[in-house]
Design an enzyme around this catalytic site. Structure first.
Site, PDB file in Angstrom:
ATOM      1  N   ALA A  69       0.851  -1.185   0.000  1.00 31.28           N
ATOM      2  CA  ALA A  69       0.000   0.000   0.000  1.00 31.28           C
ATOM      3  C   ALA A  69       0.888   1.236   0.000  1.00 31.28           C
ATOM      4  O   ALA A  69       2.011   1.206   0.503  1.00 31.28           O
ATOM      5  CB  ALA A  69      -0.878  -0.009   1.250  1.00 31.28           C
ATOM      6  N   GLY A 116       0.225  -5.151   0.577  1.00 34.30           N
ATOM      7  CA  GLY A 116      -0.928  -5.210  -0.317  1.00 34.30           C
ATOM      8  C   GLY A 116      -0.574  -5.798  -1.678  1.00 34.30           C
ATOM      9  O   GLY A 116      -1.438  -6.368  -2.352  1.00 34.30           O
ATOM     10  N   GLU A 119      -0.759  -9.421  -1.172  1.00 30.98           N
ATOM     11  CA  GLU A 119      -2.182  -9.756  -1.027  1.00 30.98           C
ATOM     12  C   GLU A 119      -2.887  -9.752  -2.380  1.00 30.98           C
ATOM     13  O   GLU A 119      -3.737 -10.591  -2.658  1.00 30.98           O
ATOM     14  CB  GLU A 119      -2.845  -8.756  -0.063  1.00 30.98           C
ATOM     15  N   GLU A 139       4.073  -5.472   6.957  1.00 29.25           N
ATOM     16  CA  GLU A 139       3.296  -4.440   7.649  1.00 29.25           C
ATOM     17  C   GLU A 139       3.736  -4.246   9.094  1.00 29.25           C
ATOM     18  O   GLU A 139       3.721  -3.137   9.622  1.00 29.25           O
ATOM     19  CB  GLU A 139       1.794  -4.780   7.612  1.00 29.25           C
TER      20      GLU A 139
HETATM   21  N1  CO8 Z   1       4.575   3.327  -0.334  1.00 23.56           N
HETATM   22  C1  CO8 Z   1       5.019   4.490  -0.829  1.00 23.56           C
HETATM   23  N2  CO8 Z   1       6.232   4.638  -1.425  1.00 23.56           N
HETATM   24  C2  CO8 Z   1       7.025   3.553  -1.506  1.00 23.56           C
HETATM   25  C3  CO8 Z   1       6.619   2.298  -0.992  1.00 23.56           C
HETATM   26  C4  CO8 Z   1       5.326   2.202  -0.378  1.00 23.56           C
HETATM   27  N3  CO8 Z   1       4.834   1.053   0.117  1.00 23.56           N
HETATM   28  N4  CO8 Z   1       7.601   1.405  -1.189  1.00 23.56           N
HETATM   29  C5  CO8 Z   1       8.592   2.063  -1.828  1.00 23.56           C
HETATM   30  N5  CO8 Z   1       8.248   3.355  -2.013  1.00 23.56           N
HETATM   31  C6  CO8 Z   1       9.030   4.418  -2.677  1.00 23.56           C
HETATM   32  C7  CO8 Z   1      10.126   4.907  -1.766  1.00 23.56           C
HETATM   33  O1  CO8 Z   1       9.637   5.869  -0.867  1.00 23.56           O
HETATM   34  C8  CO8 Z   1      11.134   5.467  -2.764  1.00 23.56           C
HETATM   35  O2  CO8 Z   1      10.691   6.725  -3.179  1.00 23.56           O
HETATM   36  P1  CO8 Z   1      11.774   7.958  -3.292  1.00 23.56           P
HETATM   37  O3  CO8 Z   1      12.678   7.516  -4.422  1.00 23.56           O
HETATM   38  O4  CO8 Z   1      10.928   9.121  -3.627  1.00 23.56           O
HETATM   39  O5  CO8 Z   1      12.467   8.023  -1.965  1.00 23.56           O
HETATM   40  C9  CO8 Z   1      11.001   4.515  -3.945  1.00 23.56           C
HETATM   41  O6  CO8 Z   1       9.721   3.882  -3.800  1.00 23.56           O
HETATM   42  C10 CO8 Z   1      12.059   3.465  -3.979  1.00 23.56           C
HETATM   43  O7  CO8 Z   1      12.077   2.799  -2.717  1.00 23.56           O
HETATM   44  P2  CO8 Z   1      13.424   2.608  -1.841  1.00 23.56           P
HETATM   45  O8  CO8 Z   1      14.366   3.739  -2.089  1.00 23.56           O
HETATM   46  O9  CO8 Z   1      13.010   2.337  -0.434  1.00 23.56           O
HETATM   47  O10 CO8 Z   1      14.019   1.274  -2.530  1.00 23.56           O
HETATM   48  P3  CO8 Z   1      14.885   0.113  -1.852  1.00 23.56           P
HETATM   49  O11 CO8 Z   1      15.291  -0.772  -2.986  1.00 23.56           O
HETATM   50  O12 CO8 Z   1      15.927   0.673  -0.965  1.00 23.56           O
HETATM   51  O13 CO8 Z   1      13.852  -0.671  -0.902  1.00 23.56           O
HETATM   52  C11 CO8 Z   1      11.772  -1.758  -0.340  1.00 23.56           C
HETATM   53  C12 CO8 Z   1      12.751  -1.346  -1.447  1.00 23.56           C
HETATM   54  C13 CO8 Z   1      12.412  -2.843   0.548  1.00 23.56           C
HETATM   55  C14 CO8 Z   1      10.549  -2.359  -1.047  1.00 23.56           C
HETATM   56  C15 CO8 Z   1      11.367  -0.538   0.512  1.00 23.56           C
HETATM   57  O14 CO8 Z   1      10.975   0.496  -0.334  1.00 23.56           O
HETATM   58  C16 CO8 Z   1      10.253  -0.791   1.489  1.00 23.56           C
HETATM   59  O15 CO8 Z   1      10.469  -1.375   2.553  1.00 23.56           O
HETATM   60  N6  CO8 Z   1       9.016  -0.352   1.148  1.00 23.56           N
HETATM   61  C17 CO8 Z   1       7.870  -0.477   2.013  1.00 23.56           C
HETATM   62  C18 CO8 Z   1       7.389  -1.898   2.067  1.00 23.56           C
HETATM   63  C19 CO8 Z   1       6.209  -2.046   2.995  1.00 23.56           C
HETATM   64  O16 CO8 Z   1       6.286  -1.822   4.198  1.00 23.56           O
HETATM   65  N7  CO8 Z   1       5.048  -2.427   2.428  1.00 23.56           N
HETATM   66  C20 CO8 Z   1       3.871  -2.654   3.212  1.00 23.56           C
HETATM   67  C21 CO8 Z   1       3.021  -1.432   3.168  1.00 23.56           C
HETATM   68  S1  CO8 Z   1       1.623  -1.592   4.248  1.00 23.56           S
HETATM   69  C22 CO8 Z   1       0.520  -2.492   3.362  1.00 23.56           C
HETATM   70  O17 CO8 Z   1       0.741  -2.905   2.261  1.00 23.56           O
HETATM   71  C23 CO8 Z   1      -0.792  -2.695   4.052  1.00 23.56           C
HETATM   72  C24 CO8 Z   1      -1.761  -3.451   3.190  1.00 23.56           C
HETATM   73  C25 CO8 Z   1      -3.161  -3.196   3.640  1.00 23.56           C
HETATM   74  C26 CO8 Z   1      -4.201  -3.343   2.594  1.00 23.56           C
HETATM   75  C27 CO8 Z   1      -3.822  -3.061   1.148  1.00 23.56           C
HETATM   76  C28 CO8 Z   1      -4.399  -1.798   0.599  1.00 23.56           C
HETATM   77  C29 CO8 Z   1      -4.112  -1.517  -0.864  1.00 23.56           C
END
Ligand code: CO8
Length: 265
Positions: A69, A116, A119, A139
């Site tokens: 998400a 998500g 999922e 999450e």
């Molecule tokens: N949301 C918003 N932006 C994101 C997300 C995200 N989930 N994931 C990555 N990005 C963005 C980063 O902010 C970054 O943007 P910027 O270049 O502007 O800083 C860009 O994408 C690239 O990401 P990273 O620089 O972090 O790249 P890395 O290769 O270092 O890391 C990762 C990749 C490991 C995937 C890391 O980005 C990360 O941990 N992301 C978050 C993962 C996460 O916690 N996901 C779970 C989210 S909660 C959820 O999904 C709840 C579900 C509930 C229901 C579903 C509803 C639709």
């Protein structure tokens, strides 16, 4: 490829009976914001209605499926808003459309399918993974938990122990582990992902559509029903296929040593 509809966050194409939805927010690793999930729902509904489409693919392309998400959009929401909007079913057209589609939906996953994103691919009928694929429910690392099937579909797919491990630790599974535990059906080199998913979908689309629907319904029945009820449901569906011209055509074609020409596709 024919582009069928114009969207902001996804691309939708139809080719040779296959409808492909590609998530397209590359700057944020295809993070699922409300617009994207709404558009996925609309696209699935449109492909479900499109007569020429027999199978659907959802993919994020060859780099990333979706990193979950959109945390930036989610971070300021409060309980009241989530509860009243029934989040994430505020985008219920997405989850409902995937859940209720009668046409098979294949998820083609390269790179991260997290939160998500994981999922969403688990809501599809089966997952083809690139060797770069990584699955996880992280999450917990941001202080919340899965909300669109992560604790439920993952448990049904891989069993309680591994689902607990994944959801409580937030660790990721690579493609090999995901195949080993039955989350994905097969692993292909990343460069072959799109082609493999497409050929698989085209093959499914070339089969008799009413029979495809009955098989999907029958396999899904096994997820919730008792074995006894599931076997009875399957047996009745099996007998029902004999009412279709395509069944006669398929069997006659075999006897006559030729390819079947299914009418209902
Ligand atoms: N949301 C918003 N932006 C994101 C997300 C995200 N989930 N994931 C990555 N990005 C963005 C980063 O902010 C970054 O943007 P910027 O270049 O502007 O800083 C860009 O994408 C690239 O990401 P990273 O620089 O972090 O790249 P890395 O290769 O270092 O890391 C990762 C990749 C490991 C995937 C890391 O980005 C990360 O941990 N992301 C978050 C993962 C996460 O916690 N996901 C779970 C989210 S909660 C959820 O999904 C709840 C579900 C509930 C229901 C579903 C509803 C639709």
């Amino acid at each position: 490829f024919e582009t069928v509809m114009n969207f902001d966050t996804i691309l939708v194409e139809i080719k040779e009976g296959v409808g492909t939805i590609t998530l397209n927010r590359p700057k944020v690793m295809n993070a699922l914001n409300q617009m994207l999930t709404r558009e996925v729902g609309e696209a699935v509904d449109a492909l479900e209605k499109a007569e020429e489409v027999g199978c659907i693919i959802i993919t994020g392309g060859d780099k990333v499926f979706a990193a979950g998400a959109d945390i930036n959009e989610m971070k300021d929401l409060d309980f009241y808003q989530l509860h009243m909007a029934n989040f994430p079913y505020i985008q219920r057209d997405c989850w409902r459309a995937i859940d209720e589609a009668r046409k098979p939906i294949i998820a083609a996953v390269a790179g991260f399918a997290l939160g998500g994103g994981c999922e969403m691919v688990m809501a599809c009928d089966f997952i083809i993974a690139a060797d770069s694929a990584k699955f996880g429910q992280p999450e917990i690392s941001i202080g919340t938990m899965p909300g669109a099937g992560g604790t439920q579909r993952l448990t049904k797919a891989v069993g309680k122990a591994k689902a607990m491990d994944m959801c409580l630790s937030g660790r990721m599974m690579d493609a090999a582990e995901a195949e080993h535990c039955g989350l994905v059906t097969r692993i292909v080199p990343t460069e072959d992902l799109a082609d493999t998913a497409f050929k698989t979908a085209r093959k499914i689309a070339s089969n008799s559509r009413p029979v495809v629907y009955m098989i999907k319904e029958s396999v899904n029945m096994a997820v919730d029903a008792s074995l006894r009820d599931g076997l009875a449901f399957e047996r009745r569906n099996f007998a029902s296929t004999f009412a279709f011209e395509d069944c006669k055509e398929g069997m006659n074609a075999f006897a006559e040593k030729r390819k079947p020409a299914f009418k209902h596709r």
